[in-house]
Write a protein that holds these residues in place. Structure first.
Motif, short mmCIF file in Angstrom:
data_model
loop_
_atom_site.label_atom_id
_atom_site.label_comp_id
_atom_site.label_asym_id
_atom_site.label_seq_id
_atom_site.Cartn_x
_atom_site.Cartn_y
_atom_site.Cartn_z
N TYR A 33 -47.85 -19.96 6.78
CA TYR A 33 -46.41 -19.69 6.70
C TYR A 33 -45.91 -19.64 5.28
CZ TYR A 33 -45.82 -24.89 6.65
OH TYR A 33 -45.89 -26.23 6.38
N PRO A 79 -48.49 -15.38 13.24
CA PRO A 79 -49.10 -15.68 14.54
C PRO A 79 -50.56 -16.08 14.36
CG PRO A 79 -48.89 -13.29 14.26
CD PRO A 79 -48.26 -13.93 13.05
N GLY A 110 -41.09 -18.79 19.44
CA GLY A 110 -41.83 -20.00 19.10
C GLY A 110 -41.22 -21.23 19.74
N ASN A 122 -45.54 -21.05 16.28
CA ASN A 122 -45.40 -19.64 16.68
C ASN A 122 -46.20 -19.40 17.96
OD1 ASN A 122 -45.45 -16.88 17.04
ND2 ASN A 122 -45.68 -16.41 14.86
N LEU A 176 -43.01 -15.36 13.38
CA LEU A 176 -41.81 -16.07 13.82
C LEU A 176 -40.97 -16.30 12.57
CD1 LEU A 176 -40.19 -17.78 15.92
CD2 LEU A 176 -41.55 -19.74 15.15
#
Ligand code: PA5
Ligand code: NI
Length: 188
Positions: free
Chosen positions: A50, A74, A105, A139, A145
Motif C-alpha cells: 500500500y 489487491p 474492503g 482489500n 482499495l
C-alpha cells in the motif's frame, strides 16, 4: 486568490501537490502480521502492498488536521487479504474519519477490551473510528482499495502497542468470498 495547496482526483481519490507526503509499505514491512508464514516467505518482499499520500502541512499541532488517501493493492498472503499494519493513535483519545473511494474492503477495529468490529468499505461508505480504538483496512477485492482519511494532527501512530498481540480477527478468503476468522480459533 491563491492556487490550491494540493488536489485530489475526483475519479480515483489520489492526492497530488507539493505539500503531499508519500509513504510506501512493502511486503517486507509487514513481516509477522499474516497467518501463513510459509506463503509470506515465498513472495517478493519488495512487492508494494500500500501507499499513503498525506497532506500534513500544518505539522503535528494540537487542533490541526491531517488528510490522507491510502491505496491498498489487491492480493493475498495465503488466504489472507492484503492489509495495512494497523495502529492505535499515540494520543489514545484521538478519533478519525475514513471513507471509501474506490474498490472494496474491510475496516477492522479493536477497542481497549480487544473487542473487534468489521465494516465493509465501498465507494461512498463513511466510517468514524472513535478514540482508544485500533484500526486497520484490508482489500477484499480485485482492484486497488482507495480510502480517504482525516485525523487530528497530534494523534500520532502507535504500531508497537498493536504489533504485540495483533487484532483478534483476520479477513480471509473462503470459497471465493471474504470471511472474518477469529484468531482464537487458529491452531497455531
Ligand atoms: O491515519 C490513518 O489511520 C491512515 O492514514 C493509515 O495510516 C493508513 O491507512 C496506513 O495504515 P497504517 O498506518 O496502519 O500503516
Ligand atoms: Ni489512524
Amino acid at each position: 486568490i491563491l492556487p490550491s495547496q494540493a488536489s485530489f482526483s475526483p475519479s480515483n481519490g489520489r492526492l497530488s501537490g507539493e505539500q503531499v507526503n508519500r509513504a510506501v509499505r512493502r511486503l517486507k514491512d509487514l513481516r509477522g502480521l499474516f497467518a501463513d508464514e510459509a506463503a509470506f516467505l515465498a513472495m517478493d518482499p519488495e512487492q508494494i502492498v500500500y501507499e499513503v499520500h498525506a497532506h500534513d502541512a500544518c505539522g503535528p499541532v494540537e487542533g490541526g488536521l491531517f488528510f490522507g488517501v491510502s491505496t491498498l493493492f489487491p492480493g493475498k498472503v495465503g488466504q489472507e487479504y492484503f492489509m495495512t499494519k494497523g495502529h492505535i493513535h499515540e494520543r489514545r483519545n484521538r478519533g478519525e474519519y475514513y471513507w471509501g473511494i474506490e474498490g472494496r474492503g474491510a475496516l477492522v477495529t479493536m477497542n481497549e477490551r480487544r473487542e473487534a468490529t468489521v465494516a465493509v468499505i465501498e465507494p461512498g461508505s463513511l466510517h468514524y473510528v472513535p478514540g482508544n480504538t485500533a484500526h486497520r483496512i484490508a482489500n477484499t477485492g480485485n482492484v486497488p482499495l482507495v480510502v480517504g482519511a482525516c485525523w487530528p494532527a497530534d494523534a500520532g501512530h502507535d504500531y508497537d502497542a498493536i504489533a504485540e498481540r495483533g487484532f483478534p480477527v483476520r479477513i480471509v478468503e473462503e470459497n471465493g468470498a471474504p470471511v472474518v476468522r477469529n484468531r482464537e480459533d487458529e491452531r497455531d
